[in-house]
Design an enzyme around this catalytic site. Structure first.
Site, PDB file in Angstrom:
ATOM      1  N   GLY A 184       4.783  -3.046 -24.829  1.00 46.48           N
ATOM      2  CA  GLY A 184       5.853  -2.887 -25.806  1.00 46.48           C
ATOM      3  C   GLY A 184       7.054  -3.710 -25.398  1.00 46.48           C
ATOM      4  O   GLY A 184       6.997  -4.509 -24.453  1.00 46.48           O
ATOM      5  N   GLY A 185       8.167  -3.498 -26.116  1.00 46.29           N
ATOM      6  CA  GLY A 185       9.355  -4.286 -25.844  1.00 46.29           C
ATOM      7  C   GLY A 185       9.921  -4.052 -24.458  1.00 46.29           C
ATOM      8  O   GLY A 185      10.564  -4.940 -23.885  1.00 46.29           O
ATOM      9  N   MET A 186       9.703  -2.853 -23.904  1.00 46.52           N
ATOM     10  CA  MET A 186      10.245  -2.546 -22.596  1.00 46.52           C
ATOM     11  C   MET A 186       9.345  -2.976 -21.452  1.00 46.52           C
ATOM     12  O   MET A 186       9.782  -3.082 -20.323  1.00 46.52           O
ATOM     13  CB  MET A 186      10.494  -1.037 -22.484  1.00 46.52           C
ATOM     14  CG  MET A 186      11.702  -0.565 -23.249  1.00 46.52           C
ATOM     15  SD  MET A 186      13.239  -1.203 -22.554  1.00 46.52           S
ATOM     16  CE  MET A 186      13.236  -0.390 -20.955  1.00 46.52           C
ATOM     17  N   GLY A 187       8.058  -3.171 -21.681  1.00 45.51           N
ATOM     18  CA  GLY A 187       7.197  -3.561 -20.577  1.00 45.51           C
ATOM     19  C   GLY A 187       5.744  -3.217 -20.821  1.00 45.51           C
ATOM     20  O   GLY A 187       5.299  -3.091 -21.957  1.00 45.51           O
ATOM     21  N   VAL A 203       2.497  -0.593 -19.748  1.00 48.87           N
ATOM     22  CA  VAL A 203       2.165   0.728 -19.223  1.00 48.87           C
ATOM     23  C   VAL A 203       0.744   0.712 -18.680  1.00 48.87           C
ATOM     24  O   VAL A 203      -0.189   0.270 -19.356  1.00 48.87           O
ATOM     25  CB  VAL A 203       2.296   1.817 -20.314  1.00 48.87           C
ATOM     26  CG1 VAL A 203       1.987   3.189 -19.727  1.00 48.87           C
ATOM     27  CG2 VAL A 203       3.697   1.802 -20.906  1.00 48.87           C
ATOM     28  N   LYS A 222       5.028   2.562 -15.856  1.00 51.69           N
ATOM     29  CA  LYS A 222       5.580   1.533 -16.733  1.00 51.69           C
ATOM     30  C   LYS A 222       6.248   0.472 -15.870  1.00 51.69           C
ATOM     31  O   LYS A 222       7.116   0.778 -15.042  1.00 51.69           O
ATOM     32  CB  LYS A 222       6.594   2.124 -17.704  1.00 51.69           C
ATOM     33  CG  LYS A 222       7.255   1.074 -18.596  1.00 51.69           C
ATOM     34  CD  LYS A 222       8.284   1.677 -19.546  1.00 51.69           C
ATOM     35  CE  LYS A 222       7.603   2.371 -20.702  1.00 51.69           C
ATOM     36  NZ  LYS A 222       8.580   2.794 -21.741  1.00 51.69           N
ATOM     37  N   ASP A 226      14.355   5.581 -31.206  1.00 55.49           N
ATOM     38  CA  ASP A 226      13.187   4.802 -31.617  1.00 55.49           C
ATOM     39  C   ASP A 226      12.040   5.717 -32.037  1.00 55.49           C
ATOM     40  O   ASP A 226      10.885   5.489 -31.676  1.00 55.49           O
ATOM     41  CB  ASP A 226      12.740   3.873 -30.482  1.00 55.49           C
ATOM     42  CG  ASP A 226      11.803   2.761 -30.961  1.00 55.49           C
ATOM     43  OD1 ASP A 226      11.790   2.487 -32.192  1.00 55.49           O
ATOM     44  OD2 ASP A 226      11.097   2.174 -30.135  1.00 55.49           O
TER      45      ASP A 226
END
Length: 422
Positions: A17-20, A22, A37, A133
């Site tokens: 995803g946008g954060m990294g 998993v 993550k 979100d």
């Protein structure tokens, strides 16, 4: 190929995803499966980037949250230049996958998912954290049917704790545009922004598609801010009128026109959500003795002194969660006895969702809180809302409380008085 991150042996990738990224992982130190993550693009030299600072904020904020509907965060930090977050490994299916394979949900199931999400928001907002979100991809249904709200990765503190600072990336708006409140798109996120996103999710659970879809992010911003919401009754005929009205209220353009709190939304959704099975006992010890002392003070006509006692209890670090919730209820009743009725009502609505989640809907303490909410609604002149709450409470009290219990029949008696007053 397997790799290690300190004591965590990464086994296979779960998603990006946008954060990294998993990963499923094995915690060798504690002999358990976890999810890890990793920050996307980690390991670079130099000072922390915008994304890295946001990632560290996720760790700080999410570790604050302790709720059955939020995967627990066990560890976070940096290893060889890579930032990481270690969480519960949650099995199950996300709601976007369920919608894709099964289509819109039955009314009771959609209401149940939305109620569970609202109850998580009650806890998070109470801790000063917004999700920012909410979307079907961030709602997981476990094999046992439990709901888990995933990824508080773009959460922002309403009131940062000591040592924390507000952080918003320059030229970046956290969240997903399809489910984003109009004010969030311009950087003015408030708790009601999460309720708007929940409205978009509930709309999709019922209609099979979110209220607004467009290939252009700019056009989506515009439609959320200015276009009337397509009537859900046209996409899902036959919805109960109250549920349709709730969806419409959640999707109001102005945050002040939406429901007052996540607790209010959860309570409203209970009308259509199926009754939960009796919860397993959660208390392993007797209630804290000072709870009874504070309650006796309140009942003897000393609410100010009792409120001080509850305040001392709430500050005690060793207080169990069930006792903490009982102290919050007692403090709210003291506030109501001191004439601050609206403040007391808001406090009780907030704690009710957490009580239901921890203790189960048939716990007498939950019935007590529902009854006290009805009493306060009468005091504020909201007789219609009080009547609706009492109608549901009458059957629950008569089913759960034995006839010898002093509380048996109290809801019916109050309901009868309200009818005579009308």
């Amino acid at each position: 190929m397997r790799r290690s991150l300190g004591p965590y042996e990464l086994t296979h990738e779960l998603g990006r995803g946008g954060m990294g990224v998993v990963w499923a992982a094995y915690d060798q130190a504690k002999d358990r499966e976890v999810a890890v993550k990793l920050l996307a693009g980690g390991g670079r030299a130099g000072g922390p980037t915008t994304l890295e600072r946001r990632f560290l904020r996720e760790a700080s904020l999410t570790r604050r949250l302790e709720h059955p509907g939020i995967p627990a965060v066990h560890d976070h930090g940096s290893h060889d230049g890579e930032l990481f977050l270690v969480m519960d490994l949650v099995p199950g299916r996300t709601l976007d996958a369920v919608l894709k394979s099964d289509g819109p949900l039955p009314v009771d199931r959609a209401a149940d998912v939305a109620r569970g999400t609202a109850e998580v928001l009650v806890h998070a907002h109470g801790q000063g954290v917004m999700h920012r979100d909410l979307k079907p991809a961030n709602l997981m249904i476990t094999p046992s049917g439990e709901l888990k709200v995933l990824d508080f990765g773009v959460a922002a503190a309403l009131e940062p704790h000591a040592g924390e600072t507000r952080f918003t990336a320059a030229n970046a708006t956290p969240g997903t545009v399809v489910y984003m409140a109009p004010e969030q798109a311009v950087g003015k996120t408030v708790p009601a922004s999460d309720l708007y996103s929940l409205g978009c999710v509930l709309y999709e659970l019922l209609a099979g598609t979110p209220p607004f879809t467009d290939a252009s992010p700019f056009m989506l911003y515009h439609r959320h801010a200015h276009d009337p919401v397509p009537p859900i009754a046209e996409r899902r005929p036959g919805l109960p009128a109250g549920l349709r009205q709730l969806v419409e209220a959640l999707l109001e353009k102005n945050p002040q026109d939406r429901p007052a709190s996540a607790a209010e939304v959860a309570a409203t959704l209970a009308t259509w959500a199926p009754a939960a099975p009796p919860a397993a006992p959660v208390r392993l010890t007797v209630p804290h003795p000072r709870l009874a002392e504070a309650a006796a003070l309140r009942r003897s006509g000393s609410p100010a002194r009792a409120l001080e006692e509850y305040g001392t209890l709430l500050a005690a670090p060793e207080l169990e969660r069930a006792d903490l919730l009982a102290a919050r209820v007692g403090a709210a009743l003291c506030v109501g006895a001191l004439g601050r009725t609206r403040e007391a009502l808001d406090a009780l609505k907030s704690v009710l969702a957490e009580q239901r989640s921890l203790l189960g809907p048939d716990e007498p303490a939950v019935l007590d809180t529902r009854y006290e909410i009805a009493v306060l609604l009468v005091r504020t002149g909201e007789r219609h809302a009080a009547t609706e709450l009492l109608r549901r409470l009458v059957g629950d009290e008569e089913r759960v409380l034995p006839e010898g219990d002093d509380r048996h029949g109290r809801a019916r008696a109050l309901l009868d008085r309200l009818r005579r007053m009308s």
